[in-house]
Design an enzyme around this catalytic site. Structure first.
Site, PDB file in Angstrom:
ATOM      1  N   CYS A  41      20.916 -24.744 -22.800  1.00 23.70           N
ATOM      2  CA  CYS A  41      19.705 -25.134 -23.427  1.00 23.70           C
ATOM      3  C   CYS A  41      20.114 -25.971 -24.812  1.00 23.70           C
ATOM      4  CB  CYS A  41      18.988 -23.964 -23.505  1.00 23.70           C
ATOM      5  SG  CYS A  41      17.302 -24.650 -24.100  1.00 23.70           S
ATOM      6  N   CYS A  44      17.357 -24.942 -27.379  1.00 21.74           N
ATOM      7  CA  CYS A  44      17.261 -23.471 -27.781  1.00 21.74           C
ATOM      8  C   CYS A  44      18.455 -23.693 -28.817  1.00 21.74           C
ATOM      9  CB  CYS A  44      17.705 -22.646 -26.816  1.00 21.74           C
ATOM     10  SG  CYS A  44      16.759 -22.687 -25.475  1.00 21.74           S
ATOM     11  N   ASP A  45      19.757 -24.435 -28.497  1.00 17.15           N
ATOM     12  CA  ASP A  45      21.008 -24.138 -29.195  1.00 17.15           C
ATOM     13  C   ASP A  45      21.447 -25.245 -30.147  1.00 17.15           C
ATOM     14  OD1 ASP A  45      20.769 -21.671 -28.159  1.00 17.15           O
ATOM     15  OD2 ASP A  45      22.147 -21.990 -26.656  1.00 17.15           O
TER      16      ASP A  45
HETATM   17  C1  LIG Z   1      18.681 -21.895 -20.609  1.00 16.19           C
HETATM   18  C2  LIG Z   1      17.455 -22.177 -20.416  1.00 16.19           C
HETATM   19  C3  LIG Z   1      16.340 -22.401 -20.973  1.00 16.19           C
HETATM   20  C4  LIG Z   1      15.133 -22.691 -20.672  1.00 16.19           C
HETATM   21  N1  LIG Z   1      14.304 -23.497 -21.434  1.00 16.19           N
HETATM   22  C5  LIG Z   1      13.206 -23.391 -21.261  1.00 16.19           C
HETATM   23  C6  LIG Z   1      12.069 -23.975 -22.108  1.00 16.19           C
HETATM   24  O1  LIG Z   1      12.266 -24.596 -23.334  1.00 16.19           O
HETATM   25  N2  LIG Z   1      10.859 -24.186 -21.619  1.00 16.19           N
HETATM   26  C7  LIG Z   1      10.229 -23.810 -20.258  1.00 16.19           C
HETATM   27  O2  LIG Z   1       9.223 -23.965 -20.063  1.00 16.19           O
HETATM   28  N3  LIG Z   1      11.404 -23.144 -19.709  1.00 16.19           N
HETATM   29  C8  LIG Z   1      12.711 -23.003 -19.819  1.00 16.19           C
HETATM   30  N4  LIG Z   1      13.456 -22.611 -19.059  1.00 16.19           N
HETATM   31  C9  LIG Z   1      12.939 -22.176 -17.833  1.00 16.19           C
HETATM   32  C10 LIG Z   1      12.494 -20.938 -17.783  1.00 16.19           C
HETATM   33  O3  LIG Z   1      13.226 -20.031 -18.235  1.00 16.19           O
HETATM   34  C11 LIG Z   1      12.113 -20.379 -16.499  1.00 16.19           C
HETATM   35  O4  LIG Z   1      11.401 -21.434 -15.724  1.00 16.19           O
HETATM   36  C12 LIG Z   1      11.358 -19.067 -16.328  1.00 16.19           C
HETATM   37  O5  LIG Z   1      11.857 -18.129 -17.219  1.00 16.19           O
HETATM   38  C13 LIG Z   1      10.949 -18.655 -14.986  1.00 16.19           C
HETATM   39  O6  LIG Z   1      10.764 -17.279 -15.183  1.00 16.19           O
HETATM   40  P1  LIG Z   1      11.007 -16.380 -13.842  1.00 16.19           P
HETATM   41  O7  LIG Z   1      10.060 -15.150 -14.228  1.00 16.19           O
HETATM   42  O8  LIG Z   1      10.694 -16.913 -12.659  1.00 16.19           O
HETATM   43  O9  LIG Z   1      12.650 -15.936 -13.788  1.00 16.19           O
HETATM   44  P2  LIG Z   1      13.434 -15.350 -14.961  1.00 16.19           P
HETATM   45  O10 LIG Z   1      12.669 -15.559 -16.461  1.00 16.19           O
HETATM   46  O11 LIG Z   1      14.756 -15.717 -14.643  1.00 16.19           O
HETATM   47  O12 LIG Z   1      13.450 -13.859 -14.606  1.00 16.19           O
HETATM   48  C14 LIG Z   1      14.076 -13.363 -13.479  1.00 16.19           C
HETATM   49  C15 LIG Z   1      14.233 -11.804 -13.946  1.00 16.19           C
HETATM   50  O13 LIG Z   1      14.761 -11.271 -12.424  1.00 16.19           O
HETATM   51  C16 LIG Z   1      15.844 -10.123 -12.639  1.00 16.19           C
HETATM   52  N5  LIG Z   1      16.769 -10.014 -11.584  1.00 16.19           N
HETATM   53  C17 LIG Z   1      17.324 -11.173 -10.817  1.00 16.19           C
HETATM   54  N6  LIG Z   1      17.905 -10.493  -9.642  1.00 16.19           N
HETATM   55  C18 LIG Z   1      17.372  -9.327  -9.780  1.00 16.19           C
HETATM   56  C19 LIG Z   1      17.245  -8.176  -8.738  1.00 16.19           C
HETATM   57  N7  LIG Z   1      18.180  -8.352  -7.424  1.00 16.19           N
HETATM   58  N8  LIG Z   1      16.776  -6.934  -8.988  1.00 16.19           N
HETATM   59  C20 LIG Z   1      15.971  -6.979 -10.014  1.00 16.19           C
HETATM   60  N9  LIG Z   1      15.694  -7.876 -10.929  1.00 16.19           N
HETATM   61  C21 LIG Z   1      16.498  -9.100 -10.784  1.00 16.19           C
HETATM   62  C22 LIG Z   1      16.681 -11.292 -13.759  1.00 16.19           C
HETATM   63  O14 LIG Z   1      17.422 -10.399 -14.522  1.00 16.19           O
HETATM   64  C23 LIG Z   1      15.290 -11.814 -14.704  1.00 16.19           C
HETATM   65  O15 LIG Z   1      15.045 -10.631 -15.635  1.00 16.19           O
HETATM   66  C24 LIG Z   1      14.913 -22.388 -19.710  1.00 16.19           C
HETATM   67  C25 LIG Z   1      15.616 -21.750 -18.555  1.00 16.19           C
HETATM   68  C26 LIG Z   1      17.142 -21.560 -18.849  1.00 16.19           C
HETATM   69  C27 LIG Z   1      18.099 -20.847 -18.099  1.00 16.19           C
END
Ligand SMILES: Cc1cc2nc3c(=O)[nH]c(=O)nc-3n(C[C@H](O)[C@H](O)[C@H](O)COP(=O)(O)OP(=O)(O)OC[C@H]3O[C@@H](n4cnc5c(N)ncnc54)[C@H](O)[C@@H]3O)c2cc1C
Length: 315
Positions: A41, A44-45
């Site tokens: 990212c 972020c970094d």
């Molecule tokens: C480096 C990076 C930078 C980003 N920057 C931005 C930004 O600036 N702005 C923005 O809007 N979006 C950004 N995003 C995207 C954003 O982070 C995601 O769209 C958002 O976090 C998605 O949310 P989520 O809850 O679907 O998944 P996540 O936030 O990925 O959460 C999924 C969770 O499920 C857990 N998990 C996975 N498998 C299992 C399992 N089998 N059992 C139990 N738990 C499990 C994981 O450990 C994690 O805690 C970024 C993403 C990344 C990787």
């Protein structure tokens, strides 16, 4: 769901396991992931690399846009591209902006071979020329891999839930998967934009639909599955005149037969309830006994005059 110690049972499930950034698989990569030199990212970094040299892997829009962003902080931004010189996956506008930026240095026909560093962190990425095999050492303190895509965390759902070609969970706009009562939200589902804002929206819809699913299931069991004796289910559509007429005639007829239970489903608003009973979701009558649908009579076969005859199997 089973864990090592406990077997969890739930009335509904929302899957939000997200996705993880795709890595190159090159030697040494594991040693520098997440805060130790390899980042996903730029927003972020980037500031951590002020006046340092960095490498960006990829040539798509995201890679090029983020490389331009990094150039505001870093001393030099190398970009490793697998294609021949001058070919990038990014849009023409992004390419033109990148080629005019004096801080960006392209390395063509290249792919990452190894990440090298010491106890303090990354200090070199070894690239390989895909045509000649030549090793190209690039001395950098940071490498950005955010730009080569994501892998959904769906391994455990393979063969259970319907997934897209890329492995994301397929849902409809209500976040429903192919299994009733199982919902998916956020980055794990197939969609166009994976951002915090869309994940939060998905989560709100999934929670609302999950709550509705539980309420409907409880109603369904009480109203249909646990009912004993004869029952008529009238699937009606309030926007359809004939359907309204049949409902009214049915109510009047069944008031004379108190042992037959009348249940109504507004299929205009709640088709799902009819589908759960195995009915089509169109206006019709379902003749039930002891919680089982025994016969279905379509609206076209019904008239206020023939209702009594059609219901005779229950009388
Ligand atoms: C480096 C990076 C930078 C980003 N920057 C931005 C930004 O600036 N702005 C923005 O809007 N979006 C950004 N995003 C995207 C954003 O982070 C995601 O769209 C958002 O976090 C998605 O949310 P989520 O809850 O679907 O998944 P996540 O936030 O990925 O959460 C999924 C969770 O499920 C857990 N998990 C996975 N498998 C299992 C399992 N089998 N059992 C139990 N738990 C499990 C994981 O450990 C994690 O805690 C970024 C993403 C990344 C990787």
């Amino acid at each position: 769901m089973k864990t090592l110690r406990t077997d969890y049972r739930a009335k509904t499930v929302i899957i939000a396991t997200g996705s993880k950034p795709r890595v190159t698989g090159a030697k040494g990569e594991e040693d520098f992931l997440y805060g130790r030199g390899i980042s996903f990212c730029a927003t972020c970094d980037a500031a951590f690399y002020t006046d340092l040299d960095v490498l960006v892997v990829g040539s798509g829009d995201a890679a090029i846009e983020e490389a331009i962003f990094l150039s505001k902080f870093a001393n030099k931004v190398y970009i490793s591209v697998i294609h021949d010189e001058g070919i990038m996956d990014a849009s023409k506008i992004a390419q033109e902006r990148a080629l005019q930026n004096p801080k960006l240095h392209f390395i063509w026909n290249a792919m990452v071979d190894e990440f090298v560093g010491d106890g303090k962190g990354l200090n070199k990425v070894m690239l390989r020329n895909l045509k000649t095999g030549e090793k190209i050492p690039v001395e950098v303190q940071g490498c950005f891999l955010f730009f080569i895509g994501y892998i959904p965390n769906t391994d455990i759902f393979q063969g259970i839930l319907r997934l897209s070609d890329r492995g994301y969970i397929l849902t409809n706009e209500n976040m429903e998967t192919n299994i009733p009562g199982v919902f998916a939200a956020g980055d794990v589902r197939e969609k166009t934009l994976r951002q915090v804002s869309t994940a939060v929206g998905d989560g709100a819809i999934a929670a609302f639909m999950a709550e509705r699913y539980i309420a409907e299931t409880e109603y369904f069991n009480r109203e249909f599955k646990e009912t004993r004796g004869p029952q008529v289910v009238c699937c009606y559509d309030p926007t359809n005149a004939k359907s309204r007429e049949i409902l009214s005639a049915l109510e009047s007829l069944l008031s004379q037969y108190p042992s037959i239970k009348l249940s109504k489903i507004d299929v205009y608003k709640n088709k799902n309830m009819a589908l759960r009973l195995g009915l089509s979701g169109e206006p019709c009558l379902g003749l039930m006994r002891d919680g089982e649908v025994k016969a279905v009579i379509g609206l076209e076969e019904l008239s206020p005059e023939n209702l009594k005859e059609k219901l005779s199997p229950l009388m």
